[in-house]
Design a protein around this motif. Structure first.
Motif, PDB file in Angstrom:
ATOM      1  N   UNK A   1      14.959   8.391   6.780  1.00 21.31           N
ATOM      2  CA  UNK A   1      14.177   8.058   5.271  1.00 21.31           C
ATOM      3  C   UNK A   1      14.079   9.984   4.641  1.00 21.31           C
ATOM      4  N   UNK A   2      15.263   9.863   3.576  1.00 19.09           N
ATOM      5  CA  UNK A   2      15.410  10.894   2.969  1.00 19.09           C
ATOM      6  C   UNK A   2      14.528  11.626   1.757  1.00 19.09           C
ATOM      7  N   UNK A   3      13.668  10.850   1.034  1.00 19.02           N
ATOM      8  CA  UNK A   3      11.803  11.373   1.310  1.00 19.02           C
ATOM      9  C   UNK A   3      11.536  12.805   2.583  1.00 19.02           C
ATOM     10  N   UNK A   4      11.459  12.244   3.857  1.00 21.68           N
ATOM     11  CA  UNK A   4      11.468  13.072   4.974  1.00 21.68           C
ATOM     12  C   UNK A   4      11.962  13.764   5.020  1.00 21.68           C
ATOM     13  N   UNK A   5      13.618  13.855   5.058  1.00 20.28           N
ATOM     14  CA  UNK A   5      14.469  14.604   5.294  1.00 20.28           C
ATOM     15  C   UNK A   5      14.690  15.496   4.058  1.00 20.28           C
TER      16      UNK A   5
ATOM     17  N   UNK B   1       0.316  -1.526  -0.119  1.00 14.42           N
ATOM     18  CA  UNK B   1      -0.049  -0.103  -0.156  1.00 14.42           C
ATOM     19  C   UNK B   1       0.977   1.297  -0.325  1.00 14.42           C
ATOM     20  N   UNK B   2       2.424   1.191   0.320  1.00 15.77           N
ATOM     21  CA  UNK B   2       3.031   2.014   0.445  1.00 15.77           C
ATOM     22  C   UNK B   2       3.828   2.983  -0.869  1.00 15.77           C
ATOM     23  N   UNK B   3       4.217   3.756  -0.344  1.00  4.78           N
ATOM     24  CA  UNK B   3       5.109   4.477  -1.243  1.00  4.78           C
ATOM     25  C   UNK B   3       5.944   5.935  -0.378  1.00  4.78           C
ATOM     26  N   UNK B   4       6.155   6.279  -0.865  1.00  3.76           N
ATOM     27  CA  UNK B   4       7.508   7.456   0.122  1.00  3.76           C
ATOM     28  C   UNK B   4       7.557   7.723   1.321  1.00  3.76           C
ATOM     29  N   UNK B   5       8.523   7.414   1.896  1.00  2.21           N
ATOM     30  CA  UNK B   5       8.364   7.571   3.866  1.00  2.21           C
ATOM     31  C   UNK B   5       6.909   6.438   3.992  1.00  2.21           C
ATOM     32  N   UNK B   6       6.821   5.528   3.803  1.00  2.00           N
ATOM     33  CA  UNK B   6       5.586   4.550   4.246  1.00  2.00           C
ATOM     34  C   UNK B   6       4.515   5.258   4.164  1.00  2.00           C
TER      35      UNK B   6
END
Ligand SMILES: [Zn+2]
Length: 335
Positions: A150-154, A92-97
């Protein structure tokens, strides 16, 4: 077999983790001399609940909402353990979960569930811990410098605090080829002040707050897309902590509920607390657990100072976006 080097490394890393985690299970594996396999215990406690509910790999379909980053999908990770336990996985997930597959993704997943069966969803954003014990970074094989995790988060957070453009609904359509990142930036912008406030303590504390906020962004998104029409819905949420190699990842449970059509929500998060209390007793402390087995404490590579007490990955009362979440007081046993 775990060698002394790994043991020492585990102790160092745990000194760093303890102020952040408030992890009820932390004492247990230490005392049992199994510091490297916390995810295994999470699976065990969850499996007990699933057994009580009559959930098996035949009548329950497993779904994950986890960031695609390969460090979340290694042997021994919580993702790997649950897919081995429950069988096939719907993603179900994408970037950052964040469960970016949305209502359509959940709808498809729920129609694949066996008749009169159950749905089990694991959702978790992730945070790296580098070889030098810094949160928000990860030391990847064959790379000379640590990268963000997480790269997307940061990346989203850095965009917001550096004055980057904050997308609205309209501009998300204007960037259809990166719309997940646009959404992440949009959401992080709302909580960036809470994250920045932790920078005074340390960069690690700031990153711990960032992933905690990302957990609630994931939870809110999930709440918007799920329903109980196709069967009992069991959701386990938390934060995946990518540990330095060769340690297996940790998992900080944050949310564990059972939803059933026409019935009140059943909160199961306490199963993790009860186990810890039963095992370590009310007087025990994770640090005592560490000292007990820290034969190499006099080593010149002494454990680093914890990067700031008070910061935590664990849920805090009054957190925004907790419509499903019942705040819990953490035991003082756990710092
Ligand atoms: Zn990620």
């Amino acid at each position: 077999v775990v060698g002394p080097v790994v043991h020492h490394m585990a102790n160092n890393v745990l000194h760093v983790l303890i102020p952040f985690l408030h992890f009820p299970l932390l004492s247990f594996p230490l005392k049992q001399n199994h510091p490297l396999d916390l995810s295994k215990y999470i699976l065990e406690y969850v499996a007990n609940v699933l057994d009580q509910l009559g959930c098996t790999d035949e009548n329950t379909l497993y779904a994950q909402s986890i960031c695609p980053d390969e460090i979340n999908h290694e042997a021994g990770d919580i993702t790997d353990l649950f897919s081995a336990y429950l069988g096939e996985v719907f993603h179900l997930g994408g970037l950052a979960g964040i469960p970016f597959t949305g209502k359509t993704g959940f709808g498809a997943y729920s129609t694949h569930v066996p008749d009169d069966g159950s749905l089990f969803i694991l959702f978790a954003p992730h945070i790296g811990l580098s070889n030098s014990n810094e949160f928000g970074k990860y030391s990847r094989d064959f790379q000379s410098a640590d990268g963000a995790a997480c790269g997307a988060c940061v990346g989203g957070f850095n965009h917001c605090i550096n004055g980057g453009a904050i997308p609205d609904a309209k501009s998300m359509f204007a960037h259809p080829y990166d719309h997940q990142m646009q959404y992440i930036i949009h959401e992080i912008d709302k909580v960036k002040h809470l994250v920045l406030a932790q920078k005074e303590l340390s960069d690690s504390a700031m990153h711990a707050e960032l992933v905690r906020q990302m957990f609630y962004i994931c939870l809110n998104f999930l709440e918007q897309i799920v329903n109980t029409k196709k069967g009992r819905l069991i959701m386990l949420g938390g934060i995946q902590i990518n540990m330095p190699r060769p340690m297996n990842d940790y998992f900080q449970p944050m949310f564990f509920q059972v939803w059933e059509e026409g019935k009140p929500i059943v909160d199961k998060l306490h199963v993790f607390d009860h186990e810890a209390h039963d095992i370590v007793g009310s007087e025990a402390s994770p640090l005592e657990g560490l000292n007990l087995r820290c034969d190499d404490a006099a080593d010149p590579n002494a454990p680093p100072e914890p990067p700031g007490a008070g910061a935590s990955l664990a849920p805090k009362p009054g957190d925004k976006g907790m419509s499903m979440f019942r705040a819990r007081r953490r035991s003082s046993v756990l710092l």
